[in-house]
Motif scaffolding. Sequence first.
Motif, PDB file in Angstrom:
ATOM      1  N   ASP A 117       0.837  -1.203   0.000  1.00 33.12           N
ATOM      2  CA  ASP A 117       0.000   0.000   0.000  1.00 33.12           C
ATOM      3  C   ASP A 117       0.871   1.251   0.000  1.00 33.12           C
ATOM      4  N   ARG A 118       1.914   1.260   0.833  1.00 34.49           N
ATOM      5  CA  ARG A 118       2.823   2.412   0.884  1.00 34.49           C
ATOM      6  C   ARG A 118       3.547   2.602  -0.445  1.00 34.49           C
ATOM      7  N   ALA A 119       4.031   1.508  -1.017  1.00 30.97           N
ATOM      8  CA  ALA A 119       4.763   1.587  -2.283  1.00 30.97           C
ATOM      9  C   ALA A 119       3.899   2.196  -3.376  1.00 30.97           C
ATOM     10  N   ALA A 120       2.612   1.867  -3.358  1.00 25.67           N
ATOM     11  CA  ALA A 120       1.688   2.378  -4.381  1.00 25.67           C
ATOM     12  C   ALA A 120       1.506   3.884  -4.292  1.00 25.67           C
ATOM     13  N   LEU A 158       7.544  -3.757  -3.918  1.00 31.67           N
ATOM     14  CA  LEU A 158       7.754  -3.031  -5.174  1.00 31.67           C
ATOM     15  C   LEU A 158       6.503  -3.142  -6.027  1.00 31.67           C
ATOM     16  N   THR A 159       6.094  -2.038  -6.606  1.00 35.72           N
ATOM     17  CA  THR A 159       4.965  -2.078  -7.529  1.00 35.72           C
ATOM     18  C   THR A 159       5.449  -2.583  -8.884  1.00 35.72           C
ATOM     19  N   ALA A 160       4.526  -3.084  -9.682  1.00 38.32           N
ATOM     20  CA  ALA A 160       4.856  -3.646 -10.997  1.00 38.32           C
ATOM     21  C   ALA A 160       5.690  -2.659 -11.811  1.00 38.32           C
ATOM     22  N   GLY A 161       6.783  -3.159 -12.388  1.00 33.77           N
ATOM     23  CA  GLY A 161       7.621  -2.333 -13.250  1.00 33.77           C
ATOM     24  C   GLY A 161       8.711  -1.568 -12.527  1.00 33.77           C
ATOM     25  N   THR A 162       8.726  -1.573 -11.200  1.00 35.36           N
ATOM     26  CA  THR A 162       9.789  -0.873 -10.477  1.00 35.36           C
ATOM     27  C   THR A 162      10.908  -1.854 -10.163  1.00 35.36           C
ATOM     28  N   SER A 163      12.065  -1.310  -9.799  1.00 36.67           N
ATOM     29  CA  SER A 163      13.200  -2.189  -9.548  1.00 36.67           C
ATOM     30  C   SER A 163      14.148  -1.597  -8.517  1.00 36.67           C
ATOM     31  N   LEU A 164      15.011  -2.472  -8.034  1.00 42.99           N
ATOM     32  CA  LEU A 164      16.176  -2.060  -7.254  1.00 42.99           C
ATOM     33  C   LEU A 164      17.330  -2.132  -8.246  1.00 42.99           C
ATOM     34  N   ALA A 165      17.934  -0.995  -8.524  1.00 43.13           N
ATOM     35  CA  ALA A 165      18.982  -0.910  -9.541  1.00 43.13           C
ATOM     36  C   ALA A 165      20.169  -1.804  -9.185  1.00 43.13           C
ATOM     37  N   GLY A 215       3.543 -12.049  -5.516  1.00 46.39           N
ATOM     38  CA  GLY A 215       3.906 -11.426  -6.786  1.00 46.39           C
ATOM     39  C   GLY A 215       4.909 -12.235  -7.582  1.00 46.39           C
ATOM     40  N   ARG A 216       5.594 -11.521  -8.492  1.00 50.10           N
ATOM     41  CA  ARG A 216       6.549 -12.142  -9.418  1.00 50.10           C
ATOM     42  C   ARG A 216       7.669 -11.147  -9.674  1.00 50.10           C
ATOM     43  N   ALA A 251      10.294  -5.923 -10.239  1.00 50.15           N
ATOM     44  CA  ALA A 251       8.956  -6.468  -9.978  1.00 50.15           C
ATOM     45  C   ALA A 251       8.193  -6.557 -11.287  1.00 50.15           C
ATOM     46  N   MET A 252       7.812  -7.756 -11.669  1.00 56.29           N
ATOM     47  CA  MET A 252       7.054  -7.960 -12.893  1.00 56.29           C
ATOM     48  C   MET A 252       5.562  -7.734 -12.640  1.00 56.29           C
ATOM     49  N   GLU A 253       5.169  -7.812 -11.374  1.00 58.84           N
ATOM     50  CA  GLU A 253       3.833  -7.430 -10.908  1.00 58.84           C
ATOM     51  C   GLU A 253       4.023  -6.948  -9.478  1.00 58.84           C
ATOM     52  N   ASP A 254       3.007  -6.333  -8.876  1.00 56.21           N
ATOM     53  CA  ASP A 254       3.147  -5.881  -7.494  1.00 56.21           C
ATOM     54  C   ASP A 254       3.668  -7.046  -6.667  1.00 56.21           C
ATOM     55  N   SER A 255       4.772  -6.815  -5.936  1.00 58.63           N
ATOM     56  CA  SER A 255       5.464  -7.904  -5.261  1.00 58.63           C
ATOM     57  C   SER A 255       5.981  -7.493  -3.896  1.00 58.63           C
TER      58      SER A 255
END
Length: 110
Positions: A15-18, A44-51, A66-67, A96-100
Amino acid sequence: MQKVSLDALAREHLDRAATTSHGRSATTVHGGHENALRQTLLALTAGTSLADHENPGEATVLILRGRVRLTSGDTSWEARTGDLILIPPDRHSLEAMEDSAALLTVAKHG
């Protein structure tokens, strides 16, 4: 003894990530930088990442929901709810390929 609901933490931090511009939220569940063992819940929300970053020690990531895709060099692994990934001792990223939500466990070598 302390009990922690990872399911409740995952919901809270998703919820916070969103609501953040970077689509991520995290909290230390156990340990910390001064300890050899540290566990951190990542959301992580879908499409975000840890670089791309270094591995600070032996590490695993347990996917709570998630995935995700972990990439190190030319190799990548996909994981979904219930999967445990052994993080390679090399630079890597997590997408994150989906909310995870995931539990990152790190054991630093002293």
